[in-house]
Design a protein around this motif. Structure first.
Motif, mmCIF file in Angstrom:
data_model
loop_
_atom_site.group_PDB
_atom_site.id
_atom_site.type_symbol
_atom_site.label_atom_id
_atom_site.label_comp_id
_atom_site.label_asym_id
_atom_site.label_seq_id
_atom_site.Cartn_x
_atom_site.Cartn_y
_atom_site.Cartn_z
ATOM 1 N N TYR A 112 30.846 39.311 54.626
ATOM 2 C CA TYR A 112 31.814 38.262 54.091
ATOM 3 C C TYR A 112 32.679 38.918 53.029
ATOM 4 C CZ TYR A 112 28.676 34.864 56.177
ATOM 5 O OH TYR A 112 27.871 34.441 57.154
ATOM 6 N N TRP A 113 33.894 38.317 52.924
ATOM 7 C CA TRP A 113 34.884 38.666 52.016
ATOM 8 C C TRP A 113 34.621 37.461 50.650
ATOM 9 C CZ3 TRP A 113 36.542 43.095 52.227
ATOM 10 C CH2 TRP A 113 37.124 43.880 53.764
ATOM 11 N N VAL A 114 34.574 38.043 49.466
ATOM 12 C CA VAL A 114 34.483 36.941 48.494
ATOM 13 C C VAL A 114 35.652 36.671 47.913
ATOM 14 C CG1 VAL A 114 33.152 36.599 46.306
ATOM 15 C CG2 VAL A 114 31.755 37.904 48.156
ATOM 16 N N LEU A 115 36.206 35.601 47.855
ATOM 17 C CA LEU A 115 37.443 35.003 47.380
ATOM 18 C C LEU A 115 37.037 34.156 46.123
ATOM 19 C CD1 LEU A 115 38.457 36.113 50.217
ATOM 20 C CD2 LEU A 115 40.456 34.480 49.751
ATOM 21 N N THR A 116 37.532 34.520 44.977
ATOM 22 C CA THR A 116 37.225 33.742 43.920
ATOM 23 C C THR A 116 38.421 33.656 43.016
ATOM 24 O OG1 THR A 116 35.001 35.156 43.737
ATOM 25 C CG2 THR A 116 35.680 33.649 41.736
ATOM 26 N N PRO A 117 38.540 32.263 42.517
ATOM 27 C CA PRO A 117 39.739 32.104 41.733
ATOM 28 C C PRO A 117 39.941 32.686 40.509
ATOM 29 C CG PRO A 117 38.658 29.777 42.740
ATOM 30 C CD PRO A 117 38.021 31.226 42.938
ATOM 31 N N LEU A 118 41.131 33.199 40.021
ATOM 32 C CA LEU A 118 41.042 33.396 38.872
ATOM 33 C C LEU A 118 42.150 32.916 37.806
ATOM 34 C CD1 LEU A 118 40.287 36.449 37.061
ATOM 35 C CD2 LEU A 118 42.774 37.010 37.627
ATOM 36 N N LEU A 119 41.546 32.225 36.833
ATOM 37 C CA LEU A 119 42.377 31.385 36.041
ATOM 38 C C LEU A 119 43.156 31.950 34.898
ATOM 39 C CD1 LEU A 119 43.314 28.475 35.324
ATOM 40 C CD2 LEU A 119 40.990 28.321 33.653
ATOM 41 N N SER A 121 45.991 32.684 31.738
ATOM 42 C CA SER A 121 46.323 31.925 30.526
ATOM 43 C C SER A 121 47.203 30.842 30.595
ATOM 44 C CB SER A 121 46.825 32.952 29.357
ATOM 45 O OG SER A 121 47.817 33.559 29.628
ATOM 46 N N ASP A 122 48.493 30.841 31.390
ATOM 47 C CA ASP A 122 49.151 29.851 31.611
ATOM 48 C C ASP A 122 48.926 28.818 32.495
ATOM 49 O OD1 ASP A 122 49.252 30.750 33.963
ATOM 50 O OD2 ASP A 122 51.453 31.493 34.262
ATOM 51 N N GLY A 123 47.647 28.756 32.960
ATOM 52 C CA GLY A 123 46.896 27.696 33.858
ATOM 53 C C GLY A 123 47.241 27.835 35.409
ATOM 54 N N THR A 124 47.941 28.840 35.587
ATOM 55 C CA THR A 124 48.077 28.999 37.106
ATOM 56 C C THR A 124 46.777 29.914 37.597
ATOM 57 O OG1 THR A 124 49.347 31.038 36.693
ATOM 58 C CG2 THR A 124 50.610 29.190 37.034
ATOM 59 N N GLN A 125 46.643 29.669 38.865
ATOM 60 C CA GLN A 125 45.431 30.438 39.442
ATOM 61 C C GLN A 125 45.935 31.213 40.759
ATOM 62 O OE1 GLN A 125 42.044 27.427 39.952
ATOM 63 N NE2 GLN A 125 43.282 26.028 39.046
ATOM 64 N N VAL A 126 44.973 32.557 40.695
ATOM 65 C CA VAL A 126 45.481 33.295 41.845
ATOM 66 C C VAL A 126 44.110 33.857 42.584
ATOM 67 C CG1 VAL A 126 45.969 35.766 42.379
ATOM 68 C CG2 VAL A 126 47.308 34.392 40.499
ATOM 69 N N LEU A 127 44.124 33.690 43.863
ATOM 70 C CA LEU A 127 42.646 33.973 44.703
ATOM 71 C C LEU A 127 42.824 35.361 44.614
ATOM 72 C CD1 LEU A 127 42.579 31.561 47.739
ATOM 73 C CD2 LEU A 127 41.038 31.613 45.853
ATOM 74 N N ILE A 128 41.507 35.788 44.373
ATOM 75 C CA ILE A 128 41.254 37.523 44.204
ATOM 76 C C ILE A 128 40.051 37.717 45.618
ATOM 77 C CG2 ILE A 128 40.438 39.218 42.870
ATOM 78 C CD1 ILE A 128 42.935 37.995 41.996
#
Length: 283
Positions: A112-119, A121-128
């Motif tokens: 599996y690939w592990v996709l984790t949200p990265l929060l 400082s400006d409140g936006t999120q990026v899936l890593i």
């Protein structure tokens, strides 16, 4: 004074001419096919030039120094042609309780690939896409030491979302079955907001001991366009050759004529067929 009558092999000559003269529709069809084959060959040459330019562009992006990910204001304008595979960096804090596992087959085997949200400082999120884990490490409890809680900086490659699912397999969010990295669907299933429309494939430098294996992005662009082009051109050449033989072959055949004097012993043996010559018969 005797009269002479000239008899020609009309039936044979007509059959020979018909054999050497294809019908109009067949000729038009052949010429159309030749034009189409040449057009396909030219198109493949153009596709090859495009593919080589793409490969060169991606190579430059992958090996360029990492730059900050695009700002949230520019997210709507991000495209695969202009941005995919850019070497980027992003800083934030992982939300490990909202990770998503996507089925994968890699050089390390199935898992599996592990996709984790990265929060951020400006409140936006990026899936890593943190990387790969084998099936026996699917449960997050087996890799707690590899899940940092503080702020981290991730470097990797910007990747475009993969909507709908994998090959012949659709994502099933309600059953937590994922076959592609569909950013919008994963964000909706995990209750994420203000999520970037892309994800980042973490590179090996961002790998944390005990965590997923990073740096396994496969960059491969099949480039068989030259072979396809040569195939189309060869078929066109063969069809041109066939038409040449059909229309021009008769120009190189030596015509035979038989001239028999009146009263000759073989005058009564009339020759017929496609090679019948002129026969002179006495009255």
């Amino acid at each position: 004074m005797s009269e002479h009558r000239t008899v020609t092999g009309k039936a044979g000559g007509t059959r020979g001419k018909a054999a050497r003269s294809p019908s109009l529709w067949l000729t038009v069809l052949s010429l159309t096919a030749i034009a189409l084959l040449i057009a396909l060959g030219v198109w493949q040459i153009e596709r090859r030039a495009w593919k080589l330019a793409l490969i060169d562009r991606v190579e430059h992006r992958v090996h360029a120094p990492a730059v900050p990910i695009p700002s949230a204001a520019s997210w709507p304008t991000i495209t695969a042609a202009n941005d995919e595979y850019r070497h980027v960096s992003v800083t934030g804090r992982f939300l490990h309780d909202r990770e998503t596992l996507v089925q994968a087959v890699t050089e390390e085997g199935p898992g599996y690939w592990v996709l984790t949200p990265l929060l951020r400082s400006d409140g936006t999120q990026v899936l890593i896409n943190r990387g790969f884990v084998p099936s026996e490490r699917r449960d997050a409890s087996t890799r707690r030491n590899g899940n940092p809680n503080g702020q981290v900086e991730i470097t990797g490659l910007l990747r475009m979302t993969e909507p709908k699912g994998g090959f012949l397999r659709n994502n099933v969010p309600q059953h937590n079955r994922w076959y592609s990295r569909d950013v919008a669907a994963i964000a909706a299933a995990r209750g994420l907001h203000e999520v970037a429309p892309f994800f980042v494939d973490a590179d090996a430098g961002s790998q944390i001991a005990g965590g997923p294996i990073g740096g396994l992005t496969v960059i491969r662009f099949p480039n068989n366009h030259l072979i396809y082009a040569l195939t189309w051109f060869a078929l066109a050449f063969m069809l041109v050759g066939r038409l040449f033989v059909t229309f021009g072959g008769g120009l190189f055949r030596r015509k035979r004529f038989v001239h028999e004097p009146a009263g000759g012993s073989d005058a009564a043996a009339r020759r017929t067929g496609s090679d019948a010559g002129t026969i002179v018969e006495p009255t």
